[in-house]
Design a protein around this motif. Sequence first.
Motif, PDB file in Angstrom:
ATOM      1  N   HIS A 212      61.533   2.287  42.680  1.00 15.13           N
ATOM      2  CA  HIS A 212      60.424   2.192  41.723  1.00 15.13           C
ATOM      3  C   HIS A 212      59.215   2.889  42.353  1.00 15.13           C
ATOM      4  CE1 HIS A 212      58.457   0.495  38.151  1.00 15.13           C
ATOM      5  NE2 HIS A 212      57.379   0.542  38.919  1.00 15.13           N
ATOM      6  N   PRO A 213      58.946   4.146  41.962  1.00 12.83           N
ATOM      7  CA  PRO A 213      57.903   4.936  42.621  1.00 12.83           C
ATOM      8  C   PRO A 213      56.520   4.793  42.014  1.00 12.83           C
ATOM      9  CG  PRO A 213      59.144   6.329  41.135  1.00 12.83           C
ATOM     10  CD  PRO A 213      59.778   4.957  41.055  1.00 12.83           C
ATOM     11  N   PRO A 224      56.034  10.897  45.531  1.00 15.14           N
ATOM     12  CA  PRO A 224      57.351  11.029  44.884  1.00 15.14           C
ATOM     13  C   PRO A 224      58.369  11.764  45.744  1.00 15.14           C
ATOM     14  CG  PRO A 224      55.601  11.504  43.320  1.00 15.14           C
ATOM     15  CD  PRO A 224      54.945  11.346  44.648  1.00 15.14           C
ATOM     16  N   GLU A 225      57.918  12.764  46.519  1.00 15.89           N
ATOM     17  CA  GLU A 225      58.873  13.500  47.332  1.00 15.89           C
ATOM     18  C   GLU A 225      59.480  12.628  48.423  1.00 15.89           C
ATOM     19  OE1 GLU A 225      54.648  14.679  48.717  1.00 15.89           O
ATOM     20  OE2 GLU A 225      55.711  14.303  46.809  1.00 15.89           O
ATOM     21  N   VAL A 230      64.618   9.466  49.975  1.00 20.31           N
ATOM     22  CA  VAL A 230      65.395   8.229  50.048  1.00 20.31           C
ATOM     23  C   VAL A 230      66.521   8.253  49.023  1.00 20.31           C
ATOM     24  CG1 VAL A 230      65.290   5.721  49.742  1.00 20.31           C
ATOM     25  CG2 VAL A 230      63.449   6.904  50.961  1.00 20.31           C
ATOM     26  N   ALA A 231      66.221   8.732  47.813  1.00 18.35           N
ATOM     27  CA  ALA A 231      67.250   8.814  46.777  1.00 18.35           C
ATOM     28  C   ALA A 231      68.396   9.719  47.229  1.00 18.35           C
ATOM     29  CB  ALA A 231      66.629   9.352  45.486  1.00 18.35           C
ATOM     30  N   VAL A 256      60.251  12.420  41.010  1.00 16.74           N
ATOM     31  CA  VAL A 256      61.274  11.939  41.937  1.00 16.74           C
ATOM     32  C   VAL A 256      62.631  12.539  41.566  1.00 16.74           C
ATOM     33  CG1 VAL A 256      62.506   9.910  42.788  1.00 16.74           C
ATOM     34  CG2 VAL A 256      60.030   9.820  42.445  1.00 16.74           C
ATOM     35  N   VAL A 257      62.956  12.498  40.289  1.00 15.04           N
ATOM     36  CA  VAL A 257      64.248  13.010  39.830  1.00 15.04           C
ATOM     37  C   VAL A 257      64.376  14.496  40.146  1.00 15.04           C
ATOM     38  CG1 VAL A 257      65.668  13.440  37.780  1.00 15.04           C
ATOM     39  CG2 VAL A 257      64.478  11.249  38.035  1.00 15.04           C
ATOM     40  N   ALA A 258      63.307  15.267  39.905  1.00 17.95           N
ATOM     41  CA  ALA A 258      63.353  16.709  40.133  1.00 17.95           C
ATOM     42  C   ALA A 258      63.488  17.034  41.615  1.00 17.95           C
ATOM     43  CB  ALA A 258      62.095  17.365  39.565  1.00 17.95           C
ATOM     44  N   ALA A 259      62.802  16.265  42.470  1.00 14.16           N
ATOM     45  CA  ALA A 259      62.818  16.560  43.902  1.00 14.16           C
ATOM     46  C   ALA A 259      64.066  16.050  44.599  1.00 14.16           C
ATOM     47  CB  ALA A 259      61.574  15.965  44.572  1.00 14.16           C
ATOM     48  N   ALA A 260      64.772  15.104  43.983  1.00 15.15           N
ATOM     49  CA  ALA A 260      65.930  14.495  44.652  1.00 15.15           C
ATOM     50  C   ALA A 260      67.040  15.516  44.890  1.00 15.15           C
ATOM     51  CB  ALA A 260      66.450  13.313  43.850  1.00 15.15           C
TER      52      ALA A 260
END
Length: 390
Positions: A212-213, A224-225, A230-231, A256-260
């Motif tokens: 949960h960011p 977020p990065e 971690v993700a 977060v989703v884009a950087a994962a």
Amino acid sequence: MTTPSNSSARRDLQPSSVLGPVGERVPDVARIAVLRANALGDLIFLLPALEALRAAYPEAEIVLLGAPWHAQLFRDRPGPVDRVLVVPPAPGIRDPGPDEPPSAMDDFLAAARKEGFDLALQLHGGGGNSNPIIAGLGARVTAGLRAEDAPPLDRWIRYVYYQHEVIRYLEAVALVGAPATTITPALAVTDADRVEAREVLGEPTRPRVALHPGATDTRRRWPPERFAEVARALAGDGYEVLVTGTPAEQETVDAVVAAAGVPVRPQVGTLSLGGLAACYAGCALVVSNDTGPLHLAGAVGTPTVGVYWVGNLINGATPLRVRHRPIASWTTRCPVCGIDCTPGIYPHRPGDGDCPHRDSFVADVPVIEVLEAARELLTPPPPTPPSPVP
């Protein structure tokens, strides 16, 4: 210096609780009002105090004076709250929700007085705005918290900002003869919650973790990065990774989703609060900023890794370490202007009112520290060897 009223209240306390003195129980209590109308984490911190009231007054109706979302959450949910009365929006009490019709506090208090409350407890801050509401309920006995500039109650203790929130409210309810039964917040997950989570998320094919960011206060947000790192690591370990957020946090979740760089499952506004509780209850771990969902995860029994600013660590981090790891940033000055913000990172706290910046105070928390804590909690402990046969 202790005022005469507070001295009198202290003389009435008896040293009969593991957390300290306990006041005399109020006789013939049929209905108790508790004012706590703010955010999710604030409610979670209150739960042990509500459990103490339930144990001390098992036949009484406990009525939470809260927000519309409190009423929705506690509908058909077992626990210490029997009913919710929605208190109107007011300065220092709560902000109005979207499309919420206006309501006058005077009208609310007039209706509430007809309820015939025997006890009214102020567990909503220092009392400058909230103690007059408690006094206006017409209860036989009022009790709770009082800052220096707030009106007194029949029984009160001094509100001091740097105190763990759970202990703060347990001390307050002890004034009316309700000693602590637990210091661990717990929220029941219902069958309806589980059905909702299953319909939205499906059955897991591998263990799940949730990140949960978001956080309402951007100063409490780990970048977020960092969450994306971690993700990526936990997905590589074989976990299904969920990224949860409110609609207001869509941009943060998207980042977060884009950087994962690996498949993760964003969940923004897909679940009610009860459904989110069930979602977290089905996870092996939740990694989050210091915000309501982190405390919700702990309250449904899920291990957590929380990223905290040091001041909030004092007030909100669980002291238990078997299932929880708070990771602290020790930043005390604004990263932009250098103003010392140690008295608190909220705009109304003395010491940072002149600082307009909302840059993260927790950006310096290392990924490796969060990831090590996560993997430690995700690693099953070794089996207990059998006892030798006598």
